[in-house]
Design a protein around this motif. Structure first.
Motif, PDB file in Angstrom:
ATOM      1  N   GLY A   1       0.797  -1.222   0.000  1.00 45.56           N
ATOM      2  CA  GLY A   1       0.000   0.000   0.000  1.00 45.56           C
ATOM      3  C   GLY A   1       0.825   1.266   0.000  1.00 45.56           C
ATOM      4  N   TYR A   2       2.156   1.139  -0.034  1.00 39.83           N
ATOM      5  CA  TYR A   2       3.028   2.315  -0.063  1.00 39.83           C
ATOM      6  C   TYR A   2       3.425   2.630  -1.507  1.00 39.83           C
ATOM      7  N   LYS A   3       3.233   3.887  -1.889  1.00 43.19           N
ATOM      8  CA  LYS A   3       3.605   4.346  -3.238  1.00 43.19           C
ATOM      9  C   LYS A   3       4.953   5.045  -3.143  1.00 43.19           C
ATOM     10  N   ILE A   4       5.997   4.377  -3.592  1.00 46.57           N
ATOM     11  CA  ILE A   4       7.343   4.925  -3.482  1.00 46.57           C
ATOM     12  C   ILE A   4       7.828   5.413  -4.848  1.00 46.57           C
ATOM     13  N   LYS A   5       8.660   6.450  -4.820  1.00 47.08           N
ATOM     14  CA  LYS A   5       9.189   7.014  -6.062  1.00 47.08           C
ATOM     15  C   LYS A   5      10.661   6.688  -6.263  1.00 47.08           C
ATOM     16  N   GLU A   6      11.423   6.660  -5.188  1.00 52.45           N
ATOM     17  CA  GLU A   6      12.865   6.443  -5.282  1.00 52.45           C
ATOM     18  C   GLU A   6      13.244   5.087  -4.682  1.00 52.45           C
ATOM     19  N   VAL A   7      13.943   4.268  -5.465  1.00 56.60           N
ATOM     20  CA  VAL A   7      14.439   2.988  -4.969  1.00 56.60           C
ATOM     21  C   VAL A   7      15.916   2.882  -5.315  1.00 56.60           C
ATOM     22  N   LYS A   8      16.627   2.062  -4.562  1.00 57.29           N
ATOM     23  CA  LYS A   8      18.056   1.858  -4.809  1.00 57.29           C
ATOM     24  C   LYS A   8      18.311   0.370  -4.992  1.00 57.29           C
ATOM     25  N   LYS A   9      18.843  -0.013  -6.155  1.00 52.87           N
ATOM     26  CA  LYS A   9      19.237  -1.397  -6.364  1.00 52.87           C
ATOM     27  C   LYS A   9      20.565  -1.642  -5.657  1.00 52.87           C
ATOM     28  N   VAL A  10      20.622  -2.733  -4.866  1.00 56.26           N
ATOM     29  CA  VAL A  10      21.829  -2.985  -4.082  1.00 56.26           C
ATOM     30  C   VAL A  10      22.614  -4.206  -4.557  1.00 56.26           C
ATOM     31  N   PHE A  11      21.945  -5.200  -5.095  1.00 59.35           N
ATOM     32  CA  PHE A  11      22.646  -6.341  -5.692  1.00 59.35           C
ATOM     33  C   PHE A  11      21.630  -7.223  -6.394  1.00 59.35           C
ATOM     34  N   GLU A  12      22.108  -8.293  -7.002  1.00 62.06           N
ATOM     35  CA  GLU A  12      21.235  -9.283  -7.636  1.00 62.06           C
ATOM     36  C   GLU A  12      21.806 -10.668  -7.362  1.00 62.06           C
ATOM     37  N   ALA A  13      20.931 -11.680  -7.376  1.00 59.59           N
ATOM     38  CA  ALA A  13      21.392 -13.020  -7.013  1.00 59.59           C
ATOM     39  C   ALA A  13      20.502 -14.083  -7.646  1.00 59.59           C
ATOM     40  N   TYR A  14      21.145 -15.209  -8.019  1.00 60.69           N
ATOM     41  CA  TYR A  14      20.405 -16.423  -8.352  1.00 60.69           C
ATOM     42  C   TYR A  14      20.015 -17.070  -7.026  1.00 60.69           C
ATOM     43  N   MET A  15      18.725 -17.342  -6.837  1.00 52.43           N
ATOM     44  CA  MET A  15      18.271 -17.798  -5.535  1.00 52.43           C
ATOM     45  C   MET A  15      18.269 -19.314  -5.380  1.00 52.43           C
ATOM     46  N   SER A  16      18.116 -20.031  -6.470  1.00 52.00           N
ATOM     47  CA  SER A  16      18.141 -21.498  -6.412  1.00 52.00           C
ATOM     48  C   SER A  16      18.736 -22.019  -7.709  1.00 52.00           C
ATOM     49  N   PRO A  17      20.061 -21.814  -7.907  1.00 53.84           N
ATOM     50  CA  PRO A  17      20.684 -22.036  -9.211  1.00 53.84           C
ATOM     51  C   PRO A  17      20.752 -23.487  -9.646  1.00 53.84           C
ATOM     52  N   GLY A  18      20.492 -24.416  -8.736  1.00 46.57           N
ATOM     53  CA  GLY A  18      20.508 -25.814  -9.131  1.00 46.57           C
ATOM     54  C   GLY A  18      19.282 -26.241  -9.916  1.00 46.57           C
ATOM     55  N   SER A  19      18.205 -25.442  -9.849  1.00 40.37           N
ATOM     56  CA  SER A  19      16.978 -25.887 -10.511  1.00 40.37           C
ATOM     57  C   SER A  19      16.112 -24.763 -11.080  1.00 40.37           C
ATOM     58  N   VAL A  20      16.328 -23.524 -10.667  1.00 39.73           N
ATOM     59  CA  VAL A  20      15.466 -22.417 -11.088  1.00 39.73           C
ATOM     60  C   VAL A  20      16.310 -21.363 -11.793  1.00 39.73           C
ATOM     61  N   THR A  21      15.830 -20.863 -12.934  1.00 43.81           N
ATOM     62  CA  THR A  21      16.595 -19.909 -13.735  1.00 43.81           C
ATOM     63  C   THR A  21      16.554 -18.493 -13.170  1.00 43.81           C
ATOM     64  N   GLU A  22      15.664 -18.200 -12.278  1.00 41.94           N
ATOM     65  CA  GLU A  22      15.373 -16.837 -11.823  1.00 41.94           C
ATOM     66  C   GLU A  22      16.577 -16.090 -11.250  1.00 41.94           C
ATOM     67  N   ILE A  23      16.738 -14.847 -11.692  1.00 41.91           N
ATOM     68  CA  ILE A  23      17.586 -13.863 -11.030  1.00 41.91           C
ATOM     69  C   ILE A  23      16.661 -12.940 -10.237  1.00 41.91           C
ATOM     70  N   LEU A  24      17.038 -12.642  -8.993  1.00 40.71           N
ATOM     71  CA  LEU A  24      16.258 -11.743  -8.165  1.00 40.71           C
ATOM     72  C   LEU A  24      17.056 -10.447  -7.970  1.00 40.71           C
ATOM     73  N   TYR A  25      16.407  -9.310  -8.229  1.00 42.50           N
ATOM     74  CA  TYR A  25      17.016  -8.003  -8.072  1.00 42.50           C
ATOM     75  C   TYR A  25      16.593  -7.431  -6.714  1.00 42.50           C
ATOM     76  N   PHE A  26      17.569  -7.006  -5.922  1.00 42.57           N
ATOM     77  CA  PHE A  26      17.333  -6.568  -4.550  1.00 42.57           C
ATOM     78  C   PHE A  26      17.389  -5.049  -4.462  1.00 42.57           C
ATOM     79  N   PHE A  27      16.386  -4.465  -3.792  1.00 45.24           N
ATOM     80  CA  PHE A  27      16.280  -3.020  -3.650  1.00 45.24           C
ATOM     81  C   PHE A  27      16.059  -2.642  -2.188  1.00 45.24           C
ATOM     82  N   VAL A  28      16.369  -1.395  -1.881  1.00 49.37           N
ATOM     83  CA  VAL A  28      15.975  -0.788  -0.617  1.00 49.37           C
ATOM     84  C   VAL A  28      15.360   0.567  -0.934  1.00 49.37           C
ATOM     85  N   ALA A  29      14.489   1.034  -0.039  1.00 49.04           N
ATOM     86  CA  ALA A  29      13.874   2.352  -0.211  1.00 49.04           C
ATOM     87  C   ALA A  29      13.365   2.836   1.139  1.00 49.04           C
ATOM     88  N   GLU A  30      13.487   4.143   1.360  1.00 53.48           N
ATOM     89  CA  GLU A  30      12.921   4.728   2.566  1.00 53.48           C
ATOM     90  C   GLU A  30      11.425   4.971   2.350  1.00 53.48           C
TER      91      GLU A  30
END
Length: 216
Positions: free
Chosen positions: A129-158
């Motif tokens: 329910g929070y509408k944010i305008k500014e976000v900061k990408k901090v890193f990215e990671a493969y979360m389950s590389p043995g079986s899932v192709t997904e890359i997850l992008y990690f952000f923080v925001a005030e």
């Protein structure tokens, strides 16, 4: 379409590379790709040749689950020393030792053809329910590389109270029933050691906040 990922976008995933065997590892040659299931997302069986260091070649088969890429975010408020988390039922955890099936997490969602920043802003509003305008990408990671192709992008925001535009809870059409939690950052960190928080992405972002002194 605004926000659509393109070949020049760092969040673009060229899935055709698998089909055309155009990946960059010369030790790997894709021989075949078989779709085992596409009921929800896509489960593929990949058969490939792997050239070992001793010069021999092995033929291997692996299954890879393609659900697209995703993004997650830690919302934090320095003044109140709080973070916004969510709680929802996660069936796979229920099948593997989580008695209630409920999981405390950072807000997250799939990109759905958007770039990661656009997607996480959308998911934040839908889930929290929070509408944010500014976000900061901090890193990215493969979360389950043995079986899932997904890359997850990690952000923080005030966040602040005036950014609250709805109750959140998730998208109705996606059968989401999400509870929004506002908790002290110190309490959230303690919940890692007590086992109340067991979600990998959430632990990673809380520890990122610790290491980078977001609340100082």
């Amino acid at each position: 379409m605004q926000g659509l990922a393109t070949e020049n976008d760092k969040y673009f995933v060229n899935t055709a590379s698998i089909k055309n065997n155009t990946m960059n590892n010369n030790n790997v040659k894709i021989l075949s790709k078989e779709i085992l299931s596409d009921n929800w997302y896509t489960l593929n069986k990949i058969t490939f040749e792997y050239h070992k260091k001793d010069g021999t070649v092995e033929t291997q088969s692996r299954e890879a689950y393609d659900r697209g890429n995703g993004a997650t975010i830690l919302l934090y408020n320095k003044a109140s020393q709080t973070v916004i988390l969510t709680r929802q039922f996660r069936l796979p955890t229920y099948l593997n030792g989580n008695d209630s099936g409920m999981l405390i997490e950072t807000c997250a969602g799939l990109l759905d053809k958007d770039n990661a920043e656009t997607a996480i802003k959308r998911e934040t509003e839908e889930e929290t329910g929070y509408k944010i305008k500014e976000v900061k990408k901090v890193f990215e990671a493969y979360m389950s590389p043995g079986s899932v192709t997904e890359i997850l992008y990690f952000f923080v925001a005030e966040y602040s109270k005036d950014m609250k535009v709805s109750d959140g809870g998730g998208h109705h059409d996606e059968q989401e029933n999400i509870e929004v939690l506002e908790t002290l950052f110190s309490d959230a960190v303690k919940m890692i050691s007590t086992g109340e928080i067991k979600d990998g992405k959430t632990i990673m972002l809380l520890q990122y906040a610790q290491l980078n002194h977001l609340f100082d």
